[in-house]
Design a protein around this motif. Structure first.
Motif, mmCIF file in Angstrom:
data_model
loop_
_atom_site.group_PDB
_atom_site.id
_atom_site.type_symbol
_atom_site.label_atom_id
_atom_site.label_comp_id
_atom_site.label_asym_id
_atom_site.label_seq_id
_atom_site.Cartn_x
_atom_site.Cartn_y
_atom_site.Cartn_z
ATOM 1 N N ALA A 114 2.137 -0.791 4.383
ATOM 2 C CA ALA A 114 2.030 -1.595 3.163
ATOM 3 C C ALA A 114 0.579 -1.689 2.699
ATOM 4 C CB ALA A 114 2.601 -2.991 3.395
ATOM 5 N N LEU A 115 -0.329 -1.898 3.625
ATOM 6 C CA LEU A 115 -1.750 -1.983 3.257
ATOM 7 C C LEU A 115 -2.241 -0.660 2.678
ATOM 8 C CD1 LEU A 115 -3.049 -3.980 6.341
ATOM 9 C CD2 LEU A 115 -2.866 -4.823 3.993
ATOM 10 N N ARG A 116 -1.768 0.433 3.240
ATOM 11 C CA ARG A 116 -2.186 1.759 2.757
ATOM 12 C C ARG A 116 -1.530 2.088 1.426
ATOM 13 N NH1 ARG A 116 0.371 6.444 3.683
ATOM 14 N NH2 ARG A 116 1.529 5.527 5.402
ATOM 15 N N GLU A 117 -0.217 1.911 1.343
ATOM 16 C CA GLU A 117 0.532 2.341 0.161
ATOM 17 C C GLU A 117 0.411 1.381 -1.030
ATOM 18 O OE1 GLU A 117 2.267 5.212 -0.359
ATOM 19 O OE2 GLU A 117 1.401 5.847 1.552
ATOM 20 N N LEU A 118 0.387 0.095 -0.779
ATOM 21 C CA LEU A 118 0.393 -0.881 -1.870
ATOM 22 C C LEU A 118 -0.999 -1.313 -2.305
ATOM 23 C CD1 LEU A 118 3.315 -3.170 -0.634
ATOM 24 C CD2 LEU A 118 3.421 -1.243 -2.245
ATOM 25 N N ALA A 119 -1.999 -1.022 -1.460
ATOM 26 C CA ALA A 119 -3.333 -1.510 -1.800
ATOM 27 C C ALA A 119 -4.447 -0.505 -1.557
ATOM 28 C CB ALA A 119 -3.618 -2.793 -1.004
ATOM 29 N N ASP A 120 -4.109 0.704 -1.126
ATOM 30 C CA ASP A 120 -5.135 1.711 -0.843
ATOM 31 C C ASP A 120 -6.228 1.166 0.066
ATOM 32 O OD1 ASP A 120 -3.910 3.705 -2.409
ATOM 33 O OD2 ASP A 120 -4.833 2.899 -4.230
ATOM 34 N N GLU A 121 -5.836 0.387 1.064
ATOM 35 C CA GLU A 121 -6.795 -0.228 1.983
ATOM 36 C C GLU A 121 -7.270 0.811 2.999
ATOM 37 O OE1 GLU A 121 -9.380 -1.871 3.773
ATOM 38 O OE2 GLU A 121 -8.463 -3.390 2.462
ATOM 39 N N PRO A 122 -8.574 1.171 2.952
ATOM 40 C CA PRO A 122 -9.087 2.173 3.890
ATOM 41 C C PRO A 122 -8.975 1.728 5.355
ATOM 42 C CG PRO A 122 -10.717 1.679 2.175
ATOM 43 C CD PRO A 122 -9.585 0.725 2.002
ATOM 44 N N ALA A 123 -9.107 0.449 5.617
ATOM 45 C CA ALA A 123 -9.061 -0.070 6.987
ATOM 46 C C ALA A 123 -7.666 -0.601 7.324
ATOM 47 C CB ALA A 123 -10.111 -1.157 7.153
ATOM 48 N N HIS A 124 -6.634 0.022 6.764
ATOM 49 C CA HIS A 124 -5.275 -0.498 6.918
ATOM 50 C C HIS A 124 -4.849 -0.640 8.373
ATOM 51 C CE1 HIS A 124 -4.749 3.894 6.600
ATOM 52 N NE2 HIS A 124 -3.727 3.729 7.427
ATOM 53 N N GLN A 125 -5.165 0.337 9.197
ATOM 54 C CA GLN A 125 -4.739 0.276 10.595
ATOM 55 C C GLN A 125 -5.468 -0.838 11.343
ATOM 56 O OE1 GLN A 125 -2.196 2.446 11.478
ATOM 57 N NE2 GLN A 125 -2.010 1.139 13.258
ATOM 58 N N GLY A 169 -17.985 -4.144 -4.754
ATOM 59 C CA GLY A 169 -17.498 -4.911 -5.896
ATOM 60 C C GLY A 169 -16.189 -5.628 -5.614
ATOM 61 N N LEU A 170 -15.777 -5.659 -4.348
ATOM 62 C CA LEU A 170 -14.473 -6.212 -4.000
ATOM 63 C C LEU A 170 -14.586 -7.035 -2.721
ATOM 64 C CD1 LEU A 170 -11.534 -5.883 -5.055
ATOM 65 C CD2 LEU A 170 -11.296 -4.000 -3.453
ATOM 66 N N HIS A 171 -13.930 -8.178 -2.708
ATOM 67 C CA HIS A 171 -13.881 -8.981 -1.478
ATOM 68 C C HIS A 171 -13.142 -8.166 -0.414
ATOM 69 C CE1 HIS A 171 -12.718 -12.088 1.362
ATOM 70 N NE2 HIS A 171 -13.599 -12.886 0.792
ATOM 71 N N PRO A 172 -13.592 -8.180 0.836
ATOM 72 C CA PRO A 172 -12.939 -7.393 1.875
ATOM 73 C C PRO A 172 -11.452 -7.717 2.072
ATOM 74 C CG PRO A 172 -15.081 -8.152 2.623
ATOM 75 C CD PRO A 172 -14.826 -8.827 1.306
ATOM 76 N N ALA A 173 -11.013 -8.905 1.704
ATOM 77 C CA ALA A 173 -9.604 -9.271 1.881
ATOM 78 C C ALA A 173 -8.764 -9.030 0.626
ATOM 79 C CB ALA A 173 -9.493 -10.739 2.296
ATOM 80 N N ALA A 174 -9.371 -8.606 -0.456
ATOM 81 C CA ALA A 174 -8.651 -8.472 -1.730
ATOM 82 C C ALA A 174 -7.454 -7.539 -1.624
ATOM 83 C CB ALA A 174 -9.603 -7.998 -2.828
ATOM 84 N N ARG A 175 -7.636 -6.409 -1.019
ATOM 85 C CA ARG A 175 -6.539 -5.432 -0.923
ATOM 86 C C ARG A 175 -5.408 -5.941 -0.024
ATOM 87 N NH1 ARG A 175 -11.008 -1.317 -0.792
ATOM 88 N NH2 ARG A 175 -10.914 -0.307 -2.827
ATOM 89 N N THR A 176 -5.762 -6.630 1.036
ATOM 90 C CA THR A 176 -4.744 -7.196 1.925
ATOM 91 C C THR A 176 -3.921 -8.234 1.176
ATOM 92 O OG1 THR A 176 -6.103 -6.775 3.877
ATOM 93 C CG2 THR A 176 -4.374 -8.460 4.085
ATOM 94 N N PHE A 177 -4.580 -9.086 0.426
ATOM 95 C CA PHE A 177 -3.869 -10.100 -0.351
ATOM 96 C C PHE A 177 -2.979 -9.440 -1.404
ATOM 97 C CE2 PHE A 177 -6.333 -13.078 1.877
ATOM 98 C CZ PHE A 177 -5.924 -14.363 1.557
#
Length: 188
Positions: A114-125, A169-177
């Motif tokens: 979900a973190l990878r697919e829905l938010a492109d979070e590089p640190a998803h794992q 330019g982004l809070h580190p938790a933005a993608r997780t949220f």
């Protein structure tokens, strides 16, 4: 609205009942009540709403799909990493699962995906692993708790995250949220 008079209807849908009511009050000042039809519904419910209205289609459709600043700015709604509050994130409080519920039950693999697919979070794992480790010790029930877990997963603290945010330019938790909000509200 003026161009649709006298017979045009404005049909509005919103999953957030509080925002729907506020919008109804604003629009009620601009259009006759018989022309204003508001429905507490997800946008995917449009076919059912049109059927209930006796319509086969629409002439114009405006879609504002997403979360509003009024939702994010209210700490009680649990959408924001900026303000501590209960980890809720439901646009519609009738939905059964809060963000805290999702974090309590989602598997490591589902969360990482979900973190990878829905938010492109590089640190998803790393973030998914940190959440699973943290929830084993105690439930993640508040937005501040989740922020701390995410910051720790990426090697930051509340004191040091600003430099990282300035660089990206982004809070580190933005993608997780973002990913969690999408899961809670079935936004896809």
């Amino acid at each position: 609205l003026a161009a649709t008079a006298p017979d045009g209807r404005l049909i509005g849908l919103d999953l957030d009942g509080a925002q729907l009511a506020a919008t109804g009050q604003r629009l009620g000042q601009l259009v006759e009540p018989t022309r204003l039809h508001l429905h507490h519904s997800h946008f995917a419910g449009l076919p059912k709403v049109l059927a209930a209205e006796g319509l086969a289609g629409v002439d114009v459709l405006f879609a504002d799909l997403g979360v509003s600043s009024m939702q994010i700015d209210d700490p009680a709604r649990g959408f924001s990493y900026k303000h501590d509050g209960p980890l809720d994130m439901r646009m519609d409080p009738r939905r059964p699962r809060t963000a805290a519920d999702v974090l309590r039950t989602i598997t490591l693999d589902e969360l990482a995906e979900a973190l990878r697919e829905l938010a492109d979070e590089p640190a998803h794992q790393a973030i998914a692993q940190a959440i699973v480790r943290s929830r084993a010790a105690r439930p993640i029930a508040r937005t501040g708790d989740l922020v701390d877990v995410v910051l720790g997963a990426v090697g930051l603290t509340r004191r040091t995250w600003r430099a990282a945010a300035e660089a990206s330019g982004l809070h580190p938790a933005a993608r997780t949220f973002q990913a969690l909000r999408i899961l809670v509200n079935d936004e896809l």
